[in-house]
Structure formats: structure tokens, C-alpha cells
Enzyme design. Structure first.
Site, mmCIF file in Angstrom:
data_model
loop_
_atom_site.group_PDB
_atom_site.id
_atom_site.type_symbol
_atom_site.label_atom_id
_atom_site.label_comp_id
_atom_site.label_asym_id
_atom_site.label_seq_id
_atom_site.Cartn_x
_atom_site.Cartn_y
_atom_site.Cartn_z
ATOM 1 N N LYS A 76 121.095 24.392 -44.495
ATOM 2 C CA LYS A 76 119.691 24.328 -44.099
ATOM 3 C C LYS A 76 119.515 23.176 -43.120
ATOM 4 C CE LYS A 76 115.102 24.220 -46.322
ATOM 5 N NZ LYS A 76 114.430 24.133 -47.652
ATOM 6 N N SER A 151 111.253 27.589 -48.552
ATOM 7 C CA SER A 151 111.453 27.212 -47.172
ATOM 8 C C SER A 151 112.875 27.466 -46.668
ATOM 9 C CB SER A 151 111.113 25.739 -46.978
ATOM 10 O OG SER A 151 111.943 24.919 -47.799
ATOM 11 N N SER A 175 111.865 26.569 -53.185
ATOM 12 C CA SER A 175 112.362 26.901 -51.848
ATOM 13 C C SER A 175 113.794 27.388 -51.776
ATOM 14 C CB SER A 175 112.198 25.696 -50.917
ATOM 15 O OG SER A 175 110.841 25.514 -50.592
#
Length: 457
Positions: A76, A151, A175
Site C-alpha cells: 500500500k 482504504s 481498511s
């Protein structure tokens, strides 16, 4: 593209059936072919192939000792990567190049992991859609009109679409697990603090967690071993006879969309058929408690982004800007009260886990929504997509206990539904045990359907 697992890759490398360079090139090529998913912000082709060459030499010399030697994965884009831009999905950090790797990146590289690149995400991890205003929306591989969740949406989409064996995400209010459920993969939010958080662009140091997203439970156990240095693959057992599974009588079973509720109940029946014991249990949590996570998260985010709020407020996306503008309105007293209640909730859930081994809930009350949707109706009640999606998973960010999302089927709209399993602090092994048993017994057909995505994307 042939479906592979970490174990099958390592076995193939050792038998010289294929090489780390061949496999890495296959993944890099696939990433470029699937750019319409918008899963990656930065693809590190050259770095990945150089690392693959090193892994190949190790296998040729029979010196491959790392847990992940030659295994391609992604990070990420709020996890620091030395010499590689780390945007956190923002305009503000679009040119930020860290001087050091995040601790988790360093651990995985030390075990031989190959870095394919940095995946797209909701700006500063501050949302659950991954509809990024600066790098474009990530698309769900099951239906490109829908969100992959967030996310860590790029992580979920990349793993589901075969753009890497695994991905490492972060989780503040769901997330990791929301994208795992939305994309039909497996995601683990470990016990708070189990994965060291150095070198991460935080929202909230109190609530933030780092964890893996993978295609299978055995891959999850292997990656977690590489991340922590602890052993988890010994928990990959199919016998869960006598396992006490808590079934919530309140909160987690409220306001659930019909398809999700049906598949959740089917998953409970399936677990019971394997010999697990279902126990109805009261949940010590209310909507008022959920609001605490907003207070803690936004207050700490206001501190983390204080300089940018003052100097570059208009450089944030609309939704993130609105949240950060509110951060300074939270009083010190409210923040401290929220932290004290967090301590109470953590203890109350630990006491709950003295009576059950695992708590089973839906991961989210609904399947992923169309990109751009901000409101949703469930049982004739309207709420924001954000509030709805975090309502269940955010509980365990607040309490800190580990929670796993594993697929439990497809809704009538063709989108995946997730089953969440939670356990006491530092009891990831029981989640791996329960998840693996469920997977081996019931997910073969689902995985076959998911493999079909590789032909579509």
C-alpha cells in the site's frame, strides 16, 4: 494465467520448473495489461526483476532460505519504500521519496519478497472507497463499476485480479477487511502492535494496524510468519470440532442487507456442520461506542497532518479536507474520555473471549457500492456508505483484537460477501485454524469463480 500459491511457487523454483525471473516478469506484464483496474500507483519493474535475479541465483545455488524468496507482492502506498515515491494516495506527498523502508517492508525484503510496486488507495487512508481524486478510482475486479472497498482498495483489487501473490495494507476502521470482503480475498487485521508500525503514514497511531491480504489461508499464514518471525503455518488444520463460535445477539447482526445476512447465516451453519459449537452471545458495544473511533482517529489525524492543514488545506481531497477541518474541534477531554472507554471495551471483549474461541460476524453489512455512491439504503433506512461499511469492522480497530475476513459467497448482484472472525488479543492462530477449516470445506467453488476474473481483467 495459471493460479499459483506461495507453496507451489517455492516448490516449482526448487524443482527448476520455472524461475523467479519468469514468474516476476509474468506478474509485471499482467499489471501493465490490467491498467484499467488502476490498482497500482507505481510499478517497480526494474527493482522487481533485479530482486528476482537475486532469488534465482539463490535457488540455483540451493541457498534460498527466506520464507518468501522469489515471491512477488505489493505494498500500500502509505508504507515507506526506500528510494521509491510513497504518495499515500495524496497530492501533498506526490513527490515524497522515503530514505528508509518501513519496518514491515524491511522484514519482508529480508525474507526474500519481491516488490512489484505501490498500490493505489483512498487518500491518506481516510476513506473506504478508494475513489482517489488524484490517481483515479480503483475498480473492483468483479465489476468495474463498483468500488473495491478501502482504504487498501488497490491491495484488494491487485490480489483478486492476480496482480501479485499478496499485498500489505493498513487498517484503521476496517481498511484491510473491507477490501478483502469487497474483492473476495482474505485479509487479516492482526492484534494492535503485532506488526511494528515504523515507516507508515498514519491516520491514528492508536487505531492503525498493518496486515496482509492474500488469495488463500495458507498464503496468509506464510506471509504473517514472514512479517512477524512467529510461526502460524502449524495452525493450518481442518478439524474444528468443539471450537466455540460466538454468534452475536445484538449490534453485529443489526442493519444487515438481505443477501449478506443470508450468506452469513449459511456460513454459521457450515461451521456448525464441521463440529463447531455455536453460542449466542451479548456484545458489549453500541453505536455510541463506534463514534469514539471517529473522535480518536480524527483527533490524531489532525496532529499528524497539522502542518499541511495550516499550509496546504486546499490540497486535500474534498472528503479528507472535511474530516481534517473538524479535527481541531475535538476537545482534549473528549479525546481522553474516548481513550478511557477504549480501554474498557478492550477488557470487556477480552472477557467475552473467555466464553468463546471465535466471534463470527459479517465483515460488512452490504456488498461494495458503485464508484461515486455516497449513500445507501438498508431495510428502508438511509445512511452514508462510509458509516455503513465501517460499522462492523471498526469495532476491532478500537478494541485491538485480531480480526480476519474470509469470503463466504456471492450476493445476487454477483459481488463477494465476507465473513469476519475475531479472537482474543494475540490469538491469530485460532483465526487461521478456523478460517482454513472453513476454506478447505466450503470455498473451492468460490475460488473457481474468482479464478475466472483472471480471464476477464
Amino acid at each position: 494465467m495459471e493460479i499459483v500459491s506461495i507453496l507451489s511457487l517455492i516448490e516449482g523454483y526448487r524443482k527448476k520448473e520455472f524461475s523467479p525471473v519468469e514468474i516476476t516478469k509474468m506478474y509485471v506484464d499482467r499489471i501493465h495489461q490490467c491498467q484499467d483496474l488502476n490498482a497500482y500507483i507505481t510499478v517497480t519493474d526494474e527493482i522487481a526483476l533485479n530482486q528476482a535475479e537475486i532469488a534465482e541465483k539463490k535457488y540455483c545455488a540451493n541457498e534460498a532460505t527466506g520464507i518468501l524468496d522469489g515471491i512477488p507482492l505489493s505494498y500500500k502506498d502509505n508504507l515507506y519504500t526506500k528510494g521509491i515515491r510513497t504518495t499515500s494516495g495524496s497530492k501533498i506527498d506526490e513527490d515524497f521519496i522515503p530514505k528508509e523502508d518501513a519496518l514491515v517492508v524491511n522484514n519482508l525484503q529480508r525474507e526474500g519478497a519481491i516488490q512489484l510496486g505501490k498500490v493505489n488507495m483512498h487518500e491518506f487512508a481516510f476513506g473506504i472507497t478508494s475513489n482517489n481524486p488524484f490517481y483515479g478510482p480503483v475498480k473492483n475486479p468483479w465489476n468495474h463499476d463498483h468500488s473495491p472497498g478501502g482504504s487498501s482498495g488497490g491491495s484488494g483489487a491487485a490480489v483478486a485480479a492476480g496482480l501479485g501473490i499478496a499485498s500489505i495494507g493498513t487498517d484503521t476502521a476496517g481498511s484491510i477487511r473491507i477490501p478483502a470482503a469487497s474483492c473476495g480475498v482474505i485479509g487479516l487485521k492482526p492484534t494492535h502492535g503485532l506488526i511494528q508500525a515504523g515507516g507508515v503514514k498514519h491516520i491514528s497511531w492508536t487505531l492503525d494496524h498493518i496486515g496482509p491480504l492474500t488469495r488463500t489461508m495458507d498464503d496468509l499464514a506464510i506471509v504473517l510468519e514472514a512479517m512477524t518471525g512467529k510461526q502460524y503455518t502449524t495452525s493450518l488444520k481442518e478439524d474444528i470440532r468443539g471450537l466455540r463460535i460466538g454468534v452475536p445477539k445484538n449490534y453485529f447482526n443489526e442493519g444487515i442487507e438481505e443477501n449478506t445476512a443470508r450468506l452469513y447465516q449459511k456460513a454459521l451453519q457450515d461451521l456448525e456442520s464441521l463440529g463447531a459449537i455455536l453460542i449466542d452471545i451479548d456484545i458489549p458495544f453500541s453505536p455510541d461506542d463506534l463514534a469514539l473511533s471517529f473522535g480518536i482517529g480524527i483527533a490524531e489525524a489532525g496532529f499528524v497532518h497539522e502542518e499541511s492543514i495550516v499550509s496546504a488545506l486546499d490540497s486535500f481531497g474534498v472528503d479528507v479536507k472535511a474530516s481534517l477541518e473538524h479535527s481541531h474541534a475535538i476537545t482534549a477531554l473528549d479525546y481522553i474520555k474516548a481513550l478511557k472507554r477504549k480501554e474498557q471495551l478492550t477488557e470487556q471483549f477480552e472477557q467475552l473471549f473467555e466464553h468463546v474461541d471465535v466471534l463470527a460476524t459479517p465483515t460488512t453489512p452490504i456488498t461494495s457500492q458503485k464508484i461515486g455512491e455516497v449513500m445507501v439504503e438498508i431495510n428502508e433506512m438511509m445512511d452514508s456508505v462510509f458509516n455503513t461499511m465501517i460499522r462492523i469492522p471498526a469495532v476491532f480497530d478500537l478494541t485491538g483484537q485480531p480480526a480476519l475476513s474470509i469470503p463466504c459467497g456471492l450476493a445476487d448482484n454477483g459481488l463477494p460477501v465476507g465473513l469476519q472472525l475475531a479472537a482474543a488479543n494475540h490469538n491469530e492462530r485460532i483465526l487461521i485454524h478456523a478460517g482454513y477449516a472453513y476454506e478447505q470445506a466450503f470455498l473451492k467453488s468460490f475460488y473457481e469463480k474468482r479464478n475466472g476474473l483472471l480471464e476477464k481483467t
